[in-house]
Design an enzyme around this catalytic site. Sequence first.
Site, PDB file in Angstrom:
ATOM      1  CB  CYS A 112      -0.965  -0.049   1.182  1.00  0.00           C
ATOM      2  SG  CYS A 112      -2.410   1.035   1.002  1.00  0.00           S
ATOM      3  CG  HIS A 154      -3.295  -3.942   3.396  1.00  0.00           C
ATOM      4  ND1 HIS A 154      -2.264  -3.318   4.067  1.00  0.00           N
ATOM      5  CD2 HIS A 154      -3.978  -2.956   2.767  1.00  0.00           C
ATOM      6  CE1 HIS A 154      -2.326  -2.009   3.856  1.00  0.00           C
ATOM      7  NE2 HIS A 154      -3.356  -1.765   3.071  1.00  0.00           N
ATOM      8  CD  GLU A 208      -0.534  -6.089   5.649  1.00  0.00           C
ATOM      9  OE1 GLU A 208      -0.830  -4.892   5.808  1.00  0.00           O
ATOM     10  OE2 GLU A 208      -0.288  -6.592   4.533  1.00  0.00           O
TER      11      GLU A 208
END
Length: 222
Positions: free
Chosen positions: A86, A196, A198
């Site tokens: 990002c 994302h 994660e």
Amino acid sequence: MKSAVIQLPGLNRDRDMIAALTKISGQAPVTVWQTETELPEVDLIVIPGGFSYGDYLRCGAIAARMPVMKAVAEKAAKGVLVIGVCNGFQILLEAGLLPGALMRNASLKFVCREVKLQVANANTAFTRAYAPGQIIRCPVAHHDGNFFAAPETLARIEGEGQVAFRYAEGTNPNGSINDIAGIVNGAGNVLGLMPHPENLVEAAHGGTDGRALFESVLGRAA
């Protein structure tokens, strides 16, 4: 796997990234503040998401000029793996470590939702644990994720297999050219992506589709 997470004012996804890396590798990453001019010996450097310096000037423009980014560039030149997620992707572009640019979303709105991604190249250090063409789920949360590149640059990115991920099944959230969601550099050791991964590494949080990205890196470091 030894890893480092870069920290800058306004980045707010560092805790998520630290948690994901710790869970998957079994080893907590070191954190490195923006003023550092040297980085420890690690297998992976991550620049997490957020809004570094409030996104003033351009997203990532100020952060890319902090001392730590020179150290990141030096490590990348030596083959160390680097991931920018990002705002981290925006910073890598501003630092010249990846080609292209990220513009305002085509909708001119902040977009926060789940998208589908296709693994466009499963032969990178970051995607080897995925199957070629595999469709995965991943959340996005950004206002300036519309990837663009000049025709000659785009042709090179596409022709050399530098597209790692594409938005799939009509879920492109920002108008990115060719549905590009993530790219690698020419050497294949620097990855930038808007989604994302994660945030999808354990079932209790809604799924594990992002886990294979980090497992790919873990396998390379083993």
